[in-house]
Each structure stands twice: as structure tokens, then as C-alpha cells.
Design an enzyme around this catalytic site. Structure first.
Site, mmCIF file in Angstrom:
data_model
loop_
_atom_site.group_PDB
_atom_site.id
_atom_site.type_symbol
_atom_site.label_atom_id
_atom_site.label_comp_id
_atom_site.label_asym_id
_atom_site.label_seq_id
_atom_site.Cartn_x
_atom_site.Cartn_y
_atom_site.Cartn_z
ATOM 1 C CE LYS A 54 -0.305 -3.350 -8.798
ATOM 2 N NZ LYS A 54 1.132 -3.328 -8.485
ATOM 3 C CD GLN A 98 3.197 -2.862 -5.479
ATOM 4 O OE1 GLN A 98 2.381 -3.592 -6.037
ATOM 5 N NE2 GLN A 98 3.506 -1.657 -5.951
ATOM 6 C CG ASP A 124 4.646 -6.007 -12.543
ATOM 7 O OD1 ASP A 124 3.634 -5.488 -13.060
ATOM 8 O OD2 ASP A 124 4.992 -5.812 -11.363
#
Ligand code: NAP
Length: 315
Positions: A54, A98, A124
Site C-alpha cells: 500500500k 491493518q 476501508d
């Protein structure tokens, strides 16, 4: 006949190219690049790889990716503090925690941290407000993997309207949101899970079959209607040579990859399905690159909104 391969790497590259002008415009207007804050707790090797991927994708596009690392001994309060700091920051447009988090943080840690994120920075799309908006067909940030699957289908000119879609897997991050998105696009959707009876027969009814269960090569030709579009979301790392050899035909170049690396990434779909499906995503190079590309899209969208652009609701 072999299925048409749906090239996620190429489509993800197109999406990133289309973003460049928007990144430049944001950077000019804000006098800083669009910025994504990532919280990484612990030392899970797969999470390290994902966060690096990422960061690299962000760097290549001119975004700033600010990774805050905490040791696996960190408390949930400490992790929440980082999220709250990102929330307050005028210099962070998007926030990502994460997953998976270290088990020592407890079973509700992930949900607690996802809910702590400001919904307008939740790139997200895991905050309940964003999930609720998605369910209502007016999402601001939809989860990246399902959004990537829809981009891949659209850009591969695969019709969804009136089609029968079967999703195997009902997780919060893939199965449920992709089922909602397909429904909003007028597919007739069946969601299957570990308790579903007669799974192969249900799957065989699908014009579009999404496999997101995390079981290597589980979906065999028996599950696939000839000509169907099969989207393989699974990412499974195999290290057992016997299993790898049982999945791939003799002479497959992927056997050489395994011999060189000592491991092989395979999806949830058996490689032989390429003889039955009409179109199929490869693993690697299918859904994975799109997940990262859609994270970039969501980060740029967050930056545009923080610059005062009107919120755009999507289906
Ligand atoms: P997950 O949270 O473990 O969920 C798996 C789902 O599959 C559950 O709903 C489970 O049913 C169902 N399932 C498990 N075994 C089954 C079986 N034998 N028959 C039918 N259903 C079964 O997994 P996830 O996070 O959604 O991820 C799924 C896969 O996608 C994994 O391989 C993951 O690595 C991969 N993934 C890839 C990307 C990408 O960018 N390419 C992104 C995210 C995930 P129950 O609900 O009944 O337990």
C-alpha cells in the site's frame, strides 16, 4: 476452451493512471499530497507485506502514506489513541487499521478500532456508518476488495443486470459487501457460507460466481456452469509440494515458480476451472491489485472531500 483471463493488474494500472490528475489537483489545492494514515500493530509478516504494498502504491501515485507502528504488546487504548490522533489531524485524509490485529488485543479489538475511525476518513469502509450507507445503496466509502471486484466486472464488460450471482463467503470485508453491491446492480444474489447445503449445485446456477472463502482450490469445475464468470478472491500461500503438484498440470510454469520460491499463491478456485469458466480472475494478478487501487481511489476521494468537494454517494 480456456476461460478469458480477467487481468486485474492491467485494470488496476488504468485506475491508477486515471487518478493522477486528481492527485495533482488535490496536492495543488491543499499544498500537500493526499495523505493516508495506517496503523500497523504487531509483526504479522503478511500484514507487513500488505502495508508495504500500500505504501509503495501510494508513493508511486504521489500520495503520502504515513505508517504508525506499535509493538504487539501495545494496549487497545494505545492503538485507539493513534486512530484518534489521525482523526484530529488536518494532514491526514484517510485512515486504515491493518487487520488482523494481534490476538492479545482481544476479540473486539478490530471492531473497536474500525468504529473509532472518523467515518469521513474511513477509506476501508468498515465503519458501521459506511457499511450502513452501503446497505442503503448510497455509499461514500465502500470496502476496497468488493469495489475492486465491481470495477473489474464493469471494465471487463460483464453484464450484471438480471444475472444470477452466487457469493461463497459472508465476511464483513468481502462476501457481504460484494453481495450488496451486486444486488444494487440488479443481479439476483445468493450468499453461501460454511453451513450452506448443496453448495456445488447452488454455485452451478451462477452466471457470476464469487469465491471468497479462504480455502485453497476449493471451487472445482463441479461448482461452475460452463461459460460462467468466476471471480477468485482467495489468497492462500501453499508450501506443501505434494499439494501444489496435485493442483497444477505437469509442465506448468507455476511449478517452476514454486521450486524457486518454496511457496505458491493460489486462490479459492481450482486452476482446472479455467477449462469450464467463460472468464476467470487469476491469482495472483486478479482481485489483489484492484484492492490496492481502490484504496488509492478512496484516499483521493477523502482528500477531495476534506477540500470541501461535495460528498458523492454511490450504489
Ligand atoms: P473469512 O473472514 O475467513 O470468511 C470466510 C467465509 O467463507 C466465511 O463466511 C465462511 O463461512 C465461508 N466458508 C469457509 N469455509 C467454507 C466452506 N467450506 N464452504 C462454504 N463457505 C465457507 O475470509 P475473508 O476475509 O472474506 O477472505 C476470504 C479469502 O479472500 C481469503 O483467502 C483472503 O485471504 C482473501 N482476501 C483477498 C483479498 C484480496 O485483495 N485479493 C482481500 C481480502 C480477502 P462462515 O461464515 O459460515 O464461517
Amino acid at each position: 476452451m480456456a476461460a478469458r483471463l480477467l487481468d486485474g493488474t492491467r485494470i488496476a494500472a488504468d485506475i491508477r493512471t486515471e487518478l493522477i490528475a486528481r492527485v495533482e489537483a488535490c496536492t495543488l489545492a491543499a499544498q500537500r499530497p493526499p495523505t493516508l494514515g495506517i496503523l500497523l500493530v504487531g509483526d504479522d509478516p503478511a500484514s507487513e507485506v500488505y502495508v508495504n504494498t500500500k505504501s509503495k502504491a501510494g508513493d508511486a501515485l504521489g500520495l503520502k502514506v504515513d505508517v504508525v507502528r506499535l509493538p504487539k504488546t501495545a494496549t487497545l487504548d494505545k492503538a485507539k489513541e493513534v486512530v484518534c490522533r489521525f482523526n484530529r489531524s488536518q494532514n491526514h485524509d484517510g485512515i486504515l487499521v491493518q487487520a488482523p490485529l494481534p490476538s492479545a488485543l482481544g476479540t473486539i479489538a478490530e471492531q473497536t478500532l474500525f468504529e473509532a475511525i472518523d467515518p469521513m476518513k474511513d477509506v476501508d469502509g468498515f465503519h458501521p456508518i459506511n457499511f450502513g450507507r452501503l446497505a442503503q445503496g448510497r455509499s461514500v466509502f465502500a470496502p476496497c476488495t468488493p469495489s475492486g471486484i465491481l470495477e473489474l466486472l464493469d471494465r471487463s464488460c460483464i453484464n450484471l443486470k438480471g444475472q444470477r450471482a452466487v457469493v461463497i463467503g459472508r465476511s464483513q470485508i468481502v462476501g457481504k459487501p460484494v453481495a450488496l453491491m451486486l444486488l444494487h446492480r440488479h443481479a439476483t444474489v445468493t450468499v453461501c457460507h460454511s453451513q450452506t447445503r448443496d453448495l456445488p449445485a447452488l454455485a452451478r446456477d451462477a452466471d457470476i460466481l464469487i469465491a471468497a472463502l479462504g480455502r485453497p482450490a476449493f471451487v472445482t469445475s463441479e461448482f461452475v456452469k460452463p461459460g460462467a464468470t468466476v471471480i477468485d478472491v482467495g489468497v492462500n500461500r501453499l508450501v506443501d509440494e505434494t499439494i501444489v503438484k496435485s493442483l497444477l498440470p505437469l509442465g506448468s510454469p507455476r511449478l517452476q515458480t514454486f521450486a524457486r520460491r518454496g511457496s505458491l499463491l493460489v486462490g479459492d478456485v481450482h486452476p482446472a476451472v479455467s477449462e469450464t469458466a467463460g472468464a476467470l480472475t487469476p491469482v495472483p494478478g486478479g482481485v489483489g491489485p484492484l484492492t490496492v487501487a481502490m484504496l488509492m481511489v478512496n484516499t483521493v476521494r477523502a482528500a477531495e472531500m476534506s477540500l470541501g468537494q461535495a460528498v458523492q454517494y454511490r450504489g
